[in-house]
Motif scaffolding. Structure first.
Motif, mmCIF file in Angstrom:
data_model
loop_
_atom_site.group_PDB
_atom_site.id
_atom_site.type_symbol
_atom_site.label_atom_id
_atom_site.label_comp_id
_atom_site.label_asym_id
_atom_site.label_seq_id
_atom_site.Cartn_x
_atom_site.Cartn_y
_atom_site.Cartn_z
ATOM 1 N N PHE A 1 0.832 -1.209 0.000
ATOM 2 C CA PHE A 1 0.000 0.000 0.000
ATOM 3 C C PHE A 1 0.865 1.257 0.000
ATOM 4 N N PHE A 2 1.800 1.349 0.932
ATOM 5 C CA PHE A 2 2.615 2.559 1.055
ATOM 6 C C PHE A 2 3.638 2.694 -0.073
ATOM 7 N N GLY A 3 4.355 1.610 -0.356
ATOM 8 C CA GLY A 3 5.449 1.676 -1.320
ATOM 9 C C GLY A 3 5.014 1.677 -2.765
ATOM 10 N N ALA A 4 3.812 1.157 -3.049
ATOM 11 C CA ALA A 4 3.357 1.056 -4.440
ATOM 12 C C ALA A 4 2.073 1.857 -4.669
ATOM 13 N N TYR A 5 0.971 1.434 -4.054
ATOM 14 C CA TYR A 5 -0.317 2.083 -4.341
ATOM 15 C C TYR A 5 -0.307 3.568 -3.988
ATOM 16 N N LEU A 6 0.040 3.905 -2.743
ATOM 17 C CA LEU A 6 -0.015 5.294 -2.304
ATOM 18 C C LEU A 6 0.968 6.162 -3.081
ATOM 19 N N ALA A 7 2.186 5.646 -3.270
ATOM 20 C CA ALA A 7 3.188 6.395 -4.032
ATOM 21 C C ALA A 7 2.692 6.679 -5.436
ATOM 22 N N HIS A 8 2.132 5.667 -6.064
ATOM 23 C CA HIS A 8 1.650 5.776 -7.431
ATOM 24 C C HIS A 8 0.470 6.749 -7.521
ATOM 25 N N PHE A 9 -0.456 6.643 -6.586
ATOM 26 C CA PHE A 9 -1.621 7.522 -6.561
ATOM 27 C C PHE A 9 -1.193 8.988 -6.427
ATOM 28 N N VAL A 10 -0.302 9.251 -5.493
ATOM 29 C CA VAL A 10 0.162 10.624 -5.260
ATOM 30 C C VAL A 10 0.883 11.169 -6.485
ATOM 31 N N GLU A 11 1.649 10.328 -7.155
ATOM 32 C CA GLU A 11 2.361 10.769 -8.355
ATOM 33 C C GLU A 11 1.399 11.219 -9.452
ATOM 34 N N HIS A 12 0.242 10.634 -9.489
ATOM 35 C CA HIS A 12 -0.741 11.010 -10.501
ATOM 36 C C HIS A 12 -1.536 12.253 -10.109
ATOM 37 N N LYS A 13 -1.566 12.584 -8.833
ATOM 38 C CA LYS A 13 -2.403 13.689 -8.355
ATOM 39 C C LYS A 13 -1.623 14.979 -8.104
ATOM 40 N N VAL A 14 -0.324 14.899 -7.942
ATOM 41 C CA VAL A 14 0.503 16.084 -7.695
ATOM 42 C C VAL A 14 1.297 16.374 -8.963
ATOM 43 N N LYS A 15 1.029 17.506 -9.609
ATOM 44 C CA LYS A 15 1.549 17.748 -10.951
ATOM 45 C C LYS A 15 3.069 17.612 -11.078
ATOM 46 N N PRO A 16 3.887 18.205 -10.190
ATOM 47 C CA PRO A 16 5.341 18.030 -10.343
ATOM 48 C C PRO A 16 5.767 16.554 -10.316
ATOM 49 N N LEU A 17 5.092 15.772 -9.476
ATOM 50 C CA LEU A 17 5.406 14.348 -9.397
ATOM 51 C C LEU A 17 4.907 13.616 -10.639
ATOM 52 N N TRP A 18 3.750 14.053 -11.158
ATOM 53 C CA TRP A 18 3.213 13.465 -12.384
ATOM 54 C C TRP A 18 4.170 13.697 -13.551
ATOM 55 N N MET A 19 4.774 14.876 -13.604
ATOM 56 C CA MET A 19 5.726 15.183 -14.672
ATOM 57 C C MET A 19 6.913 14.225 -14.624
ATOM 58 N N VAL A 20 7.317 13.870 -13.423
ATOM 59 C CA VAL A 20 8.421 12.919 -13.257
ATOM 60 C C VAL A 20 7.972 11.513 -13.654
ATOM 61 N N HIS A 21 6.768 11.150 -13.233
ATOM 62 C CA HIS A 21 6.236 9.810 -13.488
ATOM 63 C C HIS A 21 5.911 9.586 -14.967
ATOM 64 N N LEU A 22 5.724 10.663 -15.711
ATOM 65 C CA LEU A 22 5.383 10.561 -17.134
ATOM 66 C C LEU A 22 6.375 9.716 -17.917
ATOM 67 N N VAL A 23 7.621 9.721 -17.504
ATOM 68 C CA VAL A 23 8.643 8.936 -18.200
ATOM 69 C C VAL A 23 8.224 7.471 -18.281
ATOM 70 N N HIS A 24 7.584 6.988 -17.242
ATOM 71 C CA HIS A 24 7.123 5.601 -17.237
ATOM 72 C C HIS A 24 5.969 5.398 -18.221
ATOM 73 N N HIS A 25 5.137 6.413 -18.370
ATOM 74 C CA HIS A 25 3.946 6.298 -19.214
ATOM 75 C C HIS A 25 4.207 6.550 -20.698
ATOM 76 N N THR A 26 5.336 7.118 -21.043
ATOM 77 C CA THR A 26 5.576 7.477 -22.441
ATOM 78 C C THR A 26 6.207 6.344 -23.246
ATOM 79 N N ASP A 27 6.097 5.136 -22.754
ATOM 80 C CA ASP A 27 6.530 3.973 -23.527
ATOM 81 C C ASP A 27 5.369 3.530 -24.417
ATOM 82 N N HIS A 28 5.586 3.522 -25.712
ATOM 83 C CA HIS A 28 4.524 3.178 -26.668
ATOM 84 C C HIS A 28 4.437 1.683 -26.948
ATOM 85 N N LYS A 29 5.398 0.920 -26.457
ATOM 86 C CA LYS A 29 5.417 -0.533 -26.656
ATOM 87 C C LYS A 29 5.655 -1.178 -25.287
ATOM 88 N N VAL A 30 4.635 -1.231 -24.473
ATOM 89 C CA VAL A 30 4.792 -1.740 -23.106
ATOM 90 C C VAL A 30 5.132 -3.224 -23.117
#
Length: 280
Positions: free
Chosen positions: A104-133
């Motif tokens: 919960f703390f290390g994965a779910y909560l971290a991931h959720f917060v990264e999507h809701k806080v814009k500066p963190l989302w900008m960092v997390h975007l690197v993971h999402h910009t893969d077009h061939k997962v």
């Protein structure tokens, strides 16, 4: 269970490396034989930036490992944390709860917060910009994100009160599950759906990699799917409709360039769009 705990309490670094490389190799071969999508790409060329970010994640986690060890030793010595405040229980339940709450703390909560806080989302975007997962996407995290995720895991160790054996077990499970759920692997839909009631399944996580909202903001879990179901962030979508990437950074060529990806968190983007084809 006691044997398992004793093993992870003193697990050698070489064994941890073997879990990483062995899991990556296993799912690489498995997805090559049973692909969900028949990508037209050079698999090795696609893997290069993802493996680069895997290495930066390893370096950061290794450099900061002393903080995890110190915190785990402190909570054990002081009988501190959620699982240590509960009534006496069997060892298997103690371990299960430790892994569950760390997830919960290390994965779910971290991931959720990264999507809701814009500066963190900008960092997390690197993971999402893969077009061939595929399985190499699993640890495609910007170095700043590796620090963020480590901080949430450290918080989890402190709040949950997990000794180092459970921390090491959790990290091993987390690694294998993220390689599994990102793998371009075709499972039967029925098996995948049944699995998703308790654990994060490949189809469940890949919905999170759909290029448009609201699917991008769903299915945050890593090992256990119950957190998404408890907090209402679970969504379903037919695998046939999946489109990988993210609509705010659509340039696939730039999204495979290590230099561009390192700069990505500091770039501007237009407001994302909501998808209208929501499956219930």
């Amino acid at each position: 269970m006691e044997t398992l705990v004793n093993y992870f309490e003193t697990i050698p670094s070489s064994h941890r490396s073997l879990i990483l490389v062995g899991g990556l190799t296993f799912f690489w071969l498995l997805e090559s034989g049973l692909p969900l999508f028949k990508f037209k790409y050079n698999k090795w060329q696609h893997a290069l930036p993802n493996l680069f970010f895997t290495m930066t994640t390893i370096v950061i986690n290794f450099a900061l490992a002393f903080l995890l060890l110190g915190t785990a030793d402190w909570v054990k010595a002081n009988d501190f944390g959620i699982i240590n405040w509960l009534p006496t229980m069997p060892l298997w339940l103690y371990v299960l709860l430790g892994v569950l709450f760390l997830d919960f703390f290390g994965a779910y909560l971290a991931h959720f917060v990264e999507h809701k806080v814009k500066p963190l989302w900008m960092v997390h975007l690197v993971h999402h910009t893969d077009h061939k997962v595929d399985t190499t996407t699993a640890n495609r995290h910007h170095p700043i994100e590796s620090l963020i995720r480590f901080s949430f895991t450290l918080l989890g160790v402190f709040v949950v009160g997990t000794p180092i054996a459970i921390v090491m077990l959790y990290q091993a499970m987390s690694l294998i599950f993220t390689q599994f759920t990102h793998a371009n692997l075709k499972m039967s839909k029925r098996l995948d759906r049944v699995l998703s009631y308790v654990l994060v399944s490949p189809d469940m996580h890949k919905i999170h990699h759909h290029y448009r909202l609201p699917y991008t903001d769903s299915n945050y879990g890593n090992i256990f799917s119950i957190w998404d179901r408890i907090f209402g962030t679970y969504m379903y979508m037919g695998r046939e409709k999946l489109v990988y990437g993210v609509d705010v950074f659509p340039d696939e060529k730039k999204n495979t360039n290590i230099g561009e990806l390192l700069k990505q968190p500091f770039q501007k983007y237009e407001k994302p769009t909501l998808s209208s084809d929501i499956d219930e």
